[in-house]
Motif scaffolding. Structure first.
Motif, PDB file in Angstrom:
ATOM      1  N   MET A   1       0.835  -1.197   0.000  1.00 52.97           N
ATOM      2  CA  MET A   1       0.000   0.000   0.000  1.00 52.97           C
ATOM      3  C   MET A   1       0.874   1.253   0.000  1.00 52.97           C
ATOM      4  SD  MET A   1      -3.021   1.390   0.134  1.00 52.97           S
ATOM      5  CE  MET A   1      -3.942   2.805   0.774  1.00 52.97           C
ATOM      6  N   ALA A   2       1.955   1.238   0.777  1.00 56.04           N
ATOM      7  CA  ALA A   2       2.853   2.397   0.826  1.00 56.04           C
ATOM      8  C   ALA A   2       3.511   2.645  -0.520  1.00 56.04           C
ATOM      9  CB  ALA A   2       3.903   2.189   1.917  1.00 56.04           C
ATOM     10  N   GLY A   3       3.930   1.567  -1.211  1.00 54.47           N
ATOM     11  CA  GLY A   3       4.492   1.734  -2.550  1.00 54.47           C
ATOM     12  C   GLY A   3       3.486   2.327  -3.511  1.00 54.47           C
ATOM     13  N   LEU A   4       2.237   1.865  -3.413  1.00 53.28           N
ATOM     14  CA  LEU A   4       1.179   2.403  -4.259  1.00 53.28           C
ATOM     15  C   LEU A   4       0.934   3.879  -3.964  1.00 53.28           C
ATOM     16  CD1 LEU A   4      -1.150   2.050  -6.281  1.00 53.28           C
ATOM     17  CD2 LEU A   4      -2.570   1.247  -4.362  1.00 53.28           C
ATOM     18  N   VAL A   5       0.954   4.256  -2.684  1.00 54.51           N
ATOM     19  CA  VAL A   5       0.741   5.649  -2.303  1.00 54.51           C
ATOM     20  C   VAL A   5       1.836   6.541  -2.885  1.00 54.51           C
ATOM     21  CG1 VAL A   5       0.769   7.255  -0.338  1.00 54.51           C
ATOM     22  CG2 VAL A   5      -0.607   5.172  -0.233  1.00 54.51           C
ATOM     23  N   ALA A   6       3.085   6.096  -2.827  1.00 55.61           N
ATOM     24  CA  ALA A   6       4.184   6.888  -3.395  1.00 55.61           C
ATOM     25  C   ALA A   6       3.992   7.080  -4.890  1.00 55.61           C
ATOM     26  CB  ALA A   6       5.528   6.206  -3.114  1.00 55.61           C
TER      27      ALA A   6
ATOM     28  N   GLY B   1      13.652  15.545 -24.109  1.00 55.55           N
ATOM     29  CA  GLY B   1      14.007  14.501 -25.054  1.00 55.55           C
ATOM     30  C   GLY B   1      12.936  14.198 -26.070  1.00 55.55           C
ATOM     31  N   GLY B   2      11.893  15.012 -26.113  1.00 56.50           N
ATOM     32  CA  GLY B   2      10.813  14.775 -27.060  1.00 56.50           C
ATOM     33  C   GLY B   2       9.969  13.552 -26.737  1.00 56.50           C
ATOM     34  N   ILE B   3       9.955  13.154 -25.483  1.00 54.45           N
ATOM     35  CA  ILE B   3       9.166  12.008 -25.045  1.00 54.45           C
ATOM     36  C   ILE B   3       7.782  12.488 -24.625  1.00 54.45           C
ATOM     37  CG2 ILE B   3       9.011  10.143 -23.344  1.00 54.45           C
ATOM     38  CD1 ILE B   3      12.056  10.228 -23.157  1.00 54.45           C
ATOM     39  N   PRO B   4       6.720  11.862 -25.093  1.00 58.46           N
ATOM     40  CA  PRO B   4       5.374  12.283 -24.669  1.00 58.46           C
ATOM     41  C   PRO B   4       5.247  12.270 -23.157  1.00 58.46           C
ATOM     42  CG  PRO B   4       5.223  10.736 -26.488  1.00 58.46           C
ATOM     43  CD  PRO B   4       6.665  10.752 -26.060  1.00 58.46           C
ATOM     44  N   VAL B   5       4.540  13.263 -22.618  1.00 57.17           N
ATOM     45  CA  VAL B   5       4.444  13.398 -21.172  1.00 57.17           C
ATOM     46  C   VAL B   5       3.819  12.164 -20.538  1.00 57.17           C
ATOM     47  CG1 VAL B   5       2.209  14.605 -21.272  1.00 57.17           C
ATOM     48  CG2 VAL B   5       3.706  14.935 -19.293  1.00 57.17           C
ATOM     49  N   GLY B   6       2.873  11.537 -21.227  1.00 55.83           N
ATOM     50  CA  GLY B   6       2.256  10.340 -20.685  1.00 55.83           C
ATOM     51  C   GLY B   6       3.230   9.195 -20.544  1.00 55.83           C
ATOM     52  N   VAL B   7       4.113   9.029 -21.513  1.00 51.14           N
ATOM     53  CA  VAL B   7       5.136   7.985 -21.441  1.00 51.14           C
ATOM     54  C   VAL B   7       6.101   8.287 -20.297  1.00 51.14           C
ATOM     55  CG1 VAL B   7       7.039   6.875 -22.658  1.00 51.14           C
ATOM     56  CG2 VAL B   7       4.932   7.456 -23.895  1.00 51.14           C
ATOM     57  N   ALA B   8       6.523   9.540 -20.201  1.00 55.24           N
ATOM     58  CA  ALA B   8       7.412   9.935 -19.107  1.00 55.24           C
ATOM     59  C   ALA B   8       6.739   9.699 -17.759  1.00 55.24           C
ATOM     60  CB  ALA B   8       7.807  11.403 -19.256  1.00 55.24           C
ATOM     61  N   GLY B   9       5.445  10.011 -17.699  1.00 57.57           N
ATOM     62  CA  GLY B   9       4.707   9.806 -16.458  1.00 57.57           C
ATOM     63  C   GLY B   9       4.650   8.343 -16.057  1.00 57.57           C
ATOM     64  N   LEU B  10       4.406   7.465 -17.015  1.00 50.20           N
ATOM     65  CA  LEU B  10       4.367   6.033 -16.716  1.00 50.20           C
ATOM     66  C   LEU B  10       5.724   5.534 -16.242  1.00 50.20           C
ATOM     67  CD1 LEU B  10       2.182   4.749 -19.690  1.00 50.20           C
ATOM     68  CD2 LEU B  10       1.528   4.861 -17.276  1.00 50.20           C
ATOM     69  N   ILE B  11       6.794   6.016 -16.884  1.00 57.14           N
ATOM     70  CA  ILE B  11       8.146   5.630 -16.454  1.00 57.14           C
ATOM     71  C   ILE B  11       8.396   6.096 -15.024  1.00 57.14           C
ATOM     72  CG2 ILE B  11      10.611   5.984 -16.842  1.00 57.14           C
ATOM     73  CD1 ILE B  11       9.950   6.220 -19.851  1.00 57.14           C
ATOM     74  N   GLY B  12       8.051   7.349 -14.754  1.00 56.07           N
ATOM     75  CA  GLY B  12       8.269   7.893 -13.417  1.00 56.07           C
ATOM     76  C   GLY B  12       7.464   7.179 -12.353  1.00 56.07           C
ATOM     77  N   ALA B  13       6.206   6.879 -12.651  1.00 60.48           N
ATOM     78  CA  ALA B  13       5.379   6.162 -11.684  1.00 60.48           C
ATOM     79  C   ALA B  13       5.944   4.767 -11.432  1.00 60.48           C
ATOM     80  CB  ALA B  13       3.937   6.069 -12.193  1.00 60.48           C
ATOM     81  N   GLY B  14       6.437   4.117 -12.501  1.00 60.47           N
ATOM     82  CA  GLY B  14       7.026   2.790 -12.351  1.00 60.47           C
ATOM     83  C   GLY B  14       8.298   2.817 -11.516  1.00 60.47           C
ATOM     84  N   VAL B  15       9.150   3.803 -11.763  1.00 58.89           N
ATOM     85  CA  VAL B  15      10.387   3.924 -10.985  1.00 58.89           C
ATOM     86  C   VAL B  15      10.065   4.216  -9.522  1.00 58.89           C
ATOM     87  CG1 VAL B  15      12.480   5.310 -10.663  1.00 58.89           C
ATOM     88  CG2 VAL B  15      11.776   4.637 -12.967  1.00 58.89           C
ATOM     89  N   THR B  16       9.094   5.100  -9.290  1.00 65.24           N
ATOM     90  CA  THR B  16       8.701   5.431  -7.921  1.00 65.24           C
ATOM     91  C   THR B  16       8.147   4.214  -7.197  1.00 65.24           C
ATOM     92  OG1 THR B  16       8.167   7.689  -8.613  1.00 65.24           O
ATOM     93  CG2 THR B  16       7.264   6.956  -6.509  1.00 65.24           C
ATOM     94  N   LEU B  17       7.310   3.448  -7.893  1.00 67.04           N
ATOM     95  CA  LEU B  17       6.739   2.238  -7.296  1.00 67.04           C
ATOM     96  C   LEU B  17       7.835   1.236  -6.954  1.00 67.04           C
ATOM     97  CD1 LEU B  17       4.175   0.560  -6.608  1.00 67.04           C
ATOM     98  CD2 LEU B  17       4.276  -0.304  -8.953  1.00 67.04           C
ATOM     99  N   ALA B  18       8.790   1.042  -7.870  1.00 60.57           N
ATOM    100  CA  ALA B  18       9.860   0.081  -7.636  1.00 60.57           C
ATOM    101  C   ALA B  18      10.767   0.533  -6.487  1.00 60.57           C
ATOM    102  CB  ALA B  18      10.677  -0.113  -8.907  1.00 60.57           C
ATOM    103  N   ALA B  19      11.156   1.818  -6.515  1.00 58.31           N
ATOM    104  CA  ALA B  19      12.052   2.323  -5.470  1.00 58.31           C
ATOM    105  C   ALA B  19      11.355   2.344  -4.117  1.00 58.31           C
ATOM    106  CB  ALA B  19      12.541   3.727  -5.841  1.00 58.31           C
TER     107      ALA B  19
END
Length: 338
Positions: free
Chosen positions: A42-47, A301-319
């Protein structure tokens, strides 16, 4: 309210870094009392949720936007010590992967958004819920506590800038400007927090840290009449609701970060607007990682914000998930789903 590099002198930046490091160290120990095998996911999901929602700047006034800080929300859902760690993980991911918030200002950002906002928000929340014991009180307290936490962090910024900012300011004028715009942002923060807490309470009340002990009184019926016993903590409802909560939460995070983020306001946030209006925005220096592809949420880097957002959420969840599982209190294996 991400503070950039260049706003503060070396002394204040280092001092805030020491405060932030000490605060995180204390919270690493305190979070062990809040986390177990059931609540660590739950804490990982909250982050990850905080990361995603912080991308969604919402308009608060003409030419000004705001975004969730998330500290009070995290404290209510997973506990105040764990909340500091959640916000710290989010700020680290934002600073190192997205050039959002200065690296030399990382201690200041953790101190303001991860310590001051959470301490104030949790204090207000507990003050209200100790006087009123009900789920509706938890939701109302969530709104008020989150609202107050935002201008509190903004006023703390004003005080720090007066002490060690790199531009001379009239602290009263800046404090009024910061406090005023962040009260408006706080209203948005309160609404998001109250809606989120209310939703989780309706689905999985056992996962809301701030609602523990608020169940209805237990009544024992005997030959001599009814005997009312003190409140008990809500019984786990995992046996009635299978483990779909975490996947559903991840789907919401993906929706917010991957799709809704395209519709976020592009107006400067409260701190940026005040810095422009009061003449110290020029003190900000370029982020040392501003040229990496994910900087500015993919814009560099010309990356769509949605793609960047998914990457960031994934990294945050993993970390975050890795940290919380490492810190958690080990429990005996049991059939409890999230």
């Amino acid at each position: 309210m991400h503070v950039p590099d260049g706003f503060f002198n070396v002394a204040v930046s280092l001092s805030a870094g020491v405060v932030a490091a000490a605060g995180v160290a204390v919270c690493l120990r305190g979070a062990r009392r809040e986390l177990d095998d059931r609540t660590a996911p739950m804490a990982g999901l909250v982050a990850a949720f905080i990361f995603a929602v912080q991308m969604l700047n919402f308009p608060v006034a003409a030419g000004t936007s705001g975004h969730l800080l998330g500290g009070t929300l995290a404290a209510i859902l997973v506990g105040p010590y764990t909340a500091v760690l959640c916000v710290a993980v989010v700020l680290l991911v934002q600073g190192f992967f997205f050039a959002d918030g200065g690296l030399t200002a990382l201690g200041i950002n953790i101190s303001l958004m991860g310590i001051v906002a959470i301490v104030v928000g949790w204090f207000v929340f507990r003050l209200i819920t100790r006087a009123m014991h009900s789920r509706s009180a938890v939701v109302a307290a969530s709104f008020v506590a989150a609202l107050i936490s935002v201008p509190s962090a903004a006023l703390a910024f004003s005080l720090l800038f007066w002490i060690g900012g790199t531009a001379p300011i009239d602290v009263g004028t800046v404090a009024m400007a910061m406090g005023g715009v962040h009260v408006l942002i706080g209203i948005g923060e309160g609404l998001i927090t109250a809606v989120t807490v209310s939703t989780v309470l309706a689905i999985r009340p056992d996962l809301v840290y701030g609602a523990r002990g608020l169940a209805a009184p237990l009544v024992l019926r005997g030959a001599g009449g009814d005997v009312t016993v003190t409140r008990e903590s809500p019984a786990p409802v995992a046996s009635r609701r299978p483990g779909w909560f975490l996947p559903a939460g991840l789907a919401v995070v993906a929706l917010l970060a991957g799709i809704v983020s395209f519709y976020a306001s592009s107006s400067p946030d409260g701190l940026e607007r005040v810095a422009q209006d009061k003449g110290f925005s020029g003190q900000a220096t370029d982020h040392s990682l501003a040229d990496q592809p994910l900087a500015d949420y993919g814009d560099a880097g010309g990356i769509p914000v949605g793609v960047a957002g998914l990457i960031g959420a994934g990294v945050t969840l993993a970390a975050g998930g890795g940290l919380f599982f490492a810190v958690r209190r080990r429990t005996r294996k049991e059939e409890v789903s999230v």
